[in-house]
Write an enzyme that holds these catalytic residues in place. Structure first.
Site, PDB file in Angstrom:
ATOM      1  N   ASP A  23      -8.209 -18.706  -8.893  1.00 14.26           N
ATOM      2  CA  ASP A  23      -7.521 -19.245  -9.944  1.00 14.26           C
ATOM      3  C   ASP A  23      -8.049 -20.262 -11.149  1.00 14.26           C
ATOM      4  OD1 ASP A  23      -4.759 -20.260 -10.621  1.00 14.26           O
ATOM      5  OD2 ASP A  23      -4.624 -22.058  -8.982  1.00 14.26           O
ATOM      6  N   ASN A  25      -6.092 -21.325 -13.333  1.00 13.96           N
ATOM      7  CA  ASN A  25      -5.277 -22.856 -14.102  1.00 13.96           C
ATOM      8  C   ASN A  25      -4.355 -23.216 -13.149  1.00 13.96           C
ATOM      9  OD1 ASN A  25      -3.732 -20.482 -13.664  1.00 13.96           O
ATOM     10  ND2 ASN A  25      -2.302 -19.892 -15.142  1.00 13.96           N
ATOM     11  N   ASP A  31      -6.447 -14.485 -11.365  1.00  8.49           N
ATOM     12  CA  ASP A  31      -5.886 -14.755 -12.016  1.00  8.49           C
ATOM     13  C   ASP A  31      -6.726 -13.940 -12.940  1.00  8.49           C
ATOM     14  OD1 ASP A  31      -7.023 -16.623 -13.204  1.00  8.49           O
ATOM     15  OD2 ASP A  31      -5.218 -17.892 -12.353  1.00  8.49           O
ATOM     16  N   ASP A 100      -6.901   0.522 -10.368  1.00  5.95           N
ATOM     17  CA  ASP A 100      -6.108   0.919  -9.494  1.00  5.95           C
ATOM     18  C   ASP A 100      -5.085   1.693  -9.838  1.00  5.95           C
ATOM     19  OD1 ASP A 100      -4.984   1.385  -6.650  1.00  5.95           O
ATOM     20  OD2 ASP A 100      -6.345  -0.474  -5.849  1.00  5.95           O
ATOM     21  N   ASP A 201      -4.613   5.709  -5.616  1.00  6.25           N
ATOM     22  CA  ASP A 201      -4.118   4.623  -4.017  1.00  6.25           C
ATOM     23  C   ASP A 201      -2.725   6.506  -4.029  1.00  6.25           C
ATOM     24  OD1 ASP A 201      -2.681   2.597  -3.290  1.00  6.25           O
ATOM     25  OD2 ASP A 201      -0.534   3.356  -4.008  1.00  6.25           O
ATOM     26  N   GLU A 257      -7.480   7.454  -2.313  1.00  2.00           N
ATOM     27  CA  GLU A 257      -6.840   6.859  -1.413  1.00  2.00           C
ATOM     28  C   GLU A 257      -6.458   7.524  -0.217  1.00  2.00           C
ATOM     29  OE1 GLU A 257      -4.501   3.137   0.843  1.00  2.00           O
ATOM     30  OE2 GLU A 257      -3.915   4.321  -1.325  1.00  2.00           O
ATOM     31  N   HIS A 331      -8.151  -5.098   1.724  1.00  2.00           N
ATOM     32  CA  HIS A 331      -7.229  -5.958   1.202  1.00  2.00           C
ATOM     33  C   HIS A 331      -6.019  -5.272   2.538  1.00  2.00           C
ATOM     34  CE1 HIS A 331      -6.018  -2.176  -1.339  1.00  2.00           C
ATOM     35  NE2 HIS A 331      -5.183  -2.245  -1.222  1.00  2.00           N
ATOM     36  N   ASP A 332      -6.459  -3.380   2.986  1.00  3.18           N
ATOM     37  CA  ASP A 332      -4.843  -3.031   3.629  1.00  3.18           C
ATOM     38  C   ASP A 332      -5.797  -3.213   5.462  1.00  3.18           C
ATOM     39  OD1 ASP A 332      -3.331  -2.508   1.770  1.00  3.18           O
ATOM     40  OD2 ASP A 332      -3.998  -0.952   1.490  1.00  3.18           O
TER      41      ASP A 332
HETATM   42  C1  GLC Z   1      -1.949   1.731  -0.747  1.00  2.00           C
HETATM   43  C2  GLC Z   1      -2.209   0.519  -0.295  1.00  2.00           C
HETATM   44  C3  GLC Z   1      -1.498  -0.564  -0.157  1.00  2.00           C
HETATM   45  C4  GLC Z   1      -0.206  -0.447  -0.476  1.00  2.00           C
HETATM   46  C5  GLC Z   1       0.033   1.052  -0.593  1.00  2.00           C
HETATM   47  C6  GLC Z   1       1.471   2.057  -1.481  1.00  2.00           C
HETATM   48  O1  GLC Z   1      -2.265   2.064   0.727  1.00  2.00           O
HETATM   49  O2  GLC Z   1      -3.436  -0.132  -0.436  1.00  2.00           O
HETATM   50  O3  GLC Z   1      -2.443  -1.708  -0.355  1.00  2.00           O
HETATM   51  O4  GLC Z   1       0.989  -1.195   0.458  1.00  2.00           O
HETATM   52  O5  GLC Z   1      -0.529   1.747  -1.050  1.00  2.00           O
HETATM   53  O6  GLC Z   1       1.615   1.393  -2.754  1.00  2.00           O
HETATM   54 CA    CA Z   2      -3.423 -18.145 -11.423  1.00  4.53          CA
END
Ligand code: GLC
Ligand code: CA
Length: 563
Positions: A23, A25, A31, A100, A201, A257, A331-332
Site C-alpha cells: 500500500d 498511500n 495499489d 489477467d 481467467d 486457467e 490467490h485461489d
Molecule cells: C478464477 C480466479 C478466481 C475467481 C474466478 C472467477 O478462478 O482465479 O479468483 O474467483 O476465476 O472469476
Molecule cells: Ca492504497
C-alpha cells in the site's frame, strides 16, 4: 532439434495480488504505486515477468474478478498514469507484464450488463444468457461454482440470468460475435499499454452448453456439473479467433486457467500447431485433496505420492504437444508450505524443496507473492472470513447441512482462498510494513514478526536467498526451460526423482517430499556420482551412492554433460 525458445518458455513469473502486495498511500489497500515501489525487490529476486491479478475497474464482489470497465483502473489501485509508470519501469528493469483477462463474465455493474438487463430487446441482451423461468422457478437446476443456483432473477424483464460465480458476475455469451470482438479490442488496448501476455481467467469455461442441462440432486452433482461446464469444444474456436486477431499478430502468449482439463484437451489448447493459446494452468495437483465427489471442503490428508504422480503425468503428457504452467499455490489456493510442506519446524526447508521442484520442472513457473519468504496459512473465525467463495460455500452448507459448523470452518481454514490473500509481510513493523494505515484491508498473519521480507533478505541461508539462487540457476541454463523430463523411481512413496535432458546436458533432481528421512536405491539411477551440485537445501548435499538417504525435505540438483 528444438526451436529457439520464446521468452515465456524461459520466464520465471511472479504473481502479484495487487490488493495485498503493498500500500503506497496509507489507505490500507495495496495499489499500483505499491507494486511500482517494489519493482526493485522483484528484480533482485530475479523474476522476469509479473502476472498482475485484475486491476481493472471493479466493484470488488470477487476482488477484481468482476470487471465493470476493462479500459480503466480500479479506484483503490490508482490511475492510468500510475499504470503507465509501472509498465515503463517494469520494462526498463527487464520484466514483462502479464494481464489477467477476466472474460468469462463481467460485473453486473458493467455497462453491457446494465444495458442488457433493461429489456428483452436491448442491443446488449445477447451478451449474456437470459432465460425464462420454469413453473415460477429457475430455468434449470444449474449450480454456480461457489454454492447455490446459477440463476438470478430480474424483475425488469421477468427473466433469469446465468452466473457461474457470484450473483454479481454474469457469464458472457461467446457465441455472440460481438463478445469476441470486444475482447480483441480490450487485448489490443492493453498491448498498446505495454502488456506482454495474458492469463485467461476461467479459460475452459468460455464455451457454454446453452441447454443448461440438469445436474440432479445426487451426491455426484458437482462432478456432473463440472463435466457439463468445463471444456466445451466451442472454446477452441474462440481461441483460434483471438489467436488470429491478437496473439499471433502481436506475438503475445496467453496462459489459460483450466480447471478440470484433460491431457488431450490441454494439448488441443496449447499445441503451437493449433494456434490457440500458449500454456495451460491445470488443476489436477491442487485437487488431490478434494473429496471423492469433487468436494473442495473435505478433510482429505495430503499424500506426497499423489502430488508427484500428478505432476509427472502432466510433464510427460504434454511433452512435445503442449505447454505447462507450473504453480503450487496462488490467490485461489492455500499457502503451499502449509498445504504440502511443513509450516512448523521445517517451514523454510520444505519451502526450499518446493522452490527446487517449481524451478526444475518443465513449463513456465509461477511464484505466488509471499512464497519466497515462506508465508503460511492462518486461522480465521467465521466473522473474519472475507472470501466470497468461502462465504457462499458456508451459506450452501447451512442449507444442506453436509458438514457441522466446526467441520466447515476447519475446511475453510485448510483450503480457503483467504489463506493466500493476507497482506504481504514486508517487515516486523506495524502491519507487517504493508501499510501505514491503522488497519490493513484484511487480517495480517500474526507470524509477521518472524516471517517477513526484511528478515529473509538479511539472512544468507534464508528461503528468499534460496529462491534467488534457484531462479538464477533456472535462468542460466536452457536445460531447465527446454529439456525433456524423465521420472525415475516413480513408485517411491516419498522421493520425487527426475532427470531433465537437453542434448548431452543432463540434470538429476532428487526431492524428499516428506519430513521423514528416506532411502533411495540408486542402483536404478543413472550415474551422477561426479556431477556438479547446482543447488541443495542442506549445507552439504547428500552423496549420490548405491544406497543413499535423503534427509527431511532434502532437495538436490545435480548436473553433468555426457559426451
Ligand atoms: C478464477 C480466479 C478466481 C475467481 C474466478 C472467477 O478462478 O482465479 O479468483 O474467483 O476465476 O472469476
Ligand atoms: Ca492504497
Amino acid at each position: 532439434m528444438e526451436k529457439a525458445a520464446k521468452w515465456w518458455q524461459k520466464a520465471v513469473v511472479y504473481q502479484v495480488y495487487p490488493r495485498s502486495f503493498y500500500d503506497s498511500n496509507g489507505d490500507g489497500i495495496g495499489d499500483l504505486n505499491g507494486i511500482y515501489e517494489k519493482l526493485d525487490y522483484l528484480k533482485d529476486l530475479g523474476v522476469t515477468a509479473l502476472w498482475l491479478s485484475p486491476y481493472n475497474k471493479s466493484p470488488n464482489a470477487d476482488n477484481g474478478y468482476d470487471v465493470s470497465d476493462y479500459y480503466d483502473i480500479m479506484d483503490e489501485f490508482g490511475t492510468m498514469e500510475d499504470f503507465d509508470r509501472l509498465s515503463e519501469k517494469a520494462h526498463r528493469l527487464g520484466m514483462k507484464l502479464i494481464m489477467d483477462l477476466v472474460i468469462n463474465h463481467t460485473s453486473d455493474e458493467h455497462p453491457w450488463f446494465v444495458e442488457s438487463k433493461k429489456s428483452k430487446d436491448s442491443p446488449k441482451r445477447d451478451y449474456y444468457f437470459w432465460r425464462a423461468g420454469k413453473d415460477g422457478k429457475e430455468p434449470s437446476d444449474a449450480r454456480n461454482m461457489f454454492g447455490g443456483s446459477a440463476w438470478k432473477y430480474y424483475d425488469e424483464t421477468g427473466e433469469y440470468c446465468y452466473h457461474l460465480f457470484t450473483e454479481k458476475q454474469f457469464d458472457l455469451n461467446w457465441d455472440n460475435p460481438a463478445v469476441p470482438e470486444e475482447v480483441v479490442k480490450i487485448c489490443k488496448f492493453w498491448i498498446g499499454k505495454g502488456i506482454d501476455g495474458f492469463r485467461i481467467d476461467c479459460a475452459n469455461l468460455l464455451g457454454k452448453d446453452t441447454s443448461f442441462p440438469s445436474v440432479g440432486g445426487g451426491p455426484d452433482a458437482i462432478l456432473k456439473r463440472d463435466k457439463q461446464i468445463f471444456n466445451n469444444p466451442k472454446a477452441h474456436g474462440y481461441y483460434r479467433y483471438l489467436n488470429e486477431q491478437v496473439f499471433t499478430p502481436c506475438d503475445v502468449p496467453a496462459f489459460g486457467e483450466c480447471s478440470q482439463v484433460t491431457l488431450d484437451e490441454a494439448a488441443m489448447f496449447s499445441d503451437p500447431a493449433r494456434n490457440e493459446i500458449s500454456g495451460i494452468i491445470q488443476f489436477e495437483h491442487v485437487k488431490i485433496d478434494d473429496g471423492p465427489n469433487g468436494e473442495k471442503w473435505a478433510d482429505v490428508p495430503f499424500q506426497p505420492k499423489k502430488l508427484k504422480a500428478s505432476l509427472s503425468k502432466w510433464q510427460t503428457g504434454l511433452e512435445g504437444r503442449g505447454w505447462n504452467c507450473l504453480y503450487l499455490d496462488n490467490h485461489d489456493q492455500p499457502r503451499l508450505i502449509s498445504r504440502f510442506g511443513d509450516d512448523g519446524k521445517y517451514r523454510e526447508l520444505s519451502g526450499k524443496m518446493f522452490a527446487t521442484m517449481l524451478l526444475t520442472l518443465k513449463g513456465t513457473p509461477f511464484i505466488y507473492q509471499g512464497s519466497e519468504i515462506g508465508m503460511t496459512n492462518l486461522n480465521l473465525s467465521y466473522d473474519e472470513i472475507d472470501d466470497c467463495e468461502a462465504k457462499m460455500a458456508i451459506e450452501e452448507n447451512k442449507r444442506t447441512g453436509a458438514l457441522s459448523d466446526e467441520a466447515m470452518l476447519r475446511a475453510v481454514n485448510k483450503r480457503g482462498r483467504d489463506n493466500s490473500r493476507t497482506p504481504m509481510q514486508w517487515s516486523a513493523d506495524k502491519n507487517a510494513g504493508f501499510t501505514t494505515a491503522d488497519k490493513a484491508w484484511f487480517k495480517i498473519n500474526s507470524n509477521y514478526k518472524e516471517i517477513n521480507v526484511q528478515e529473509s533478505m538479511a539472512r544468507k541461508d534464508s528461503l528468499f536467498h534460496y529462491y534467488r539462487r534457484a531462479i538464477a540457476m533456472r535462468m542460466q541454463d536452457e536445460l531447465f526451460a527446454l529439456g525433456s523430463f524423465r521420472e525415475l523411481l516413480a513408485d517411491h512413496p516419498s522421493a520425487f526423482v527426475y532427470e531433465r535432458i537437453l542434448g548431452s546436458e543432463k540434470a538429476l533432481i532428487l526431492l524428499n517430499l516428506t519430513g521423514e528421512e528416506c532411502e533411495i536405491e540408486c542402483g536404478e539411477l543413472p550415474v551422477y556420482a561426479d556431477a556438479e551440485v547446482l543447488i541443495s537445501n542442506y549445507d552439504a548435499a547428500a552423496k549420490v551412492s548405491e544406497k543413499m538417504r535423503l534427509r527431511p525435505y532434502e532437495a538436490i540438483v545435480l548436473k553433468k554433460a555426457d559426451n
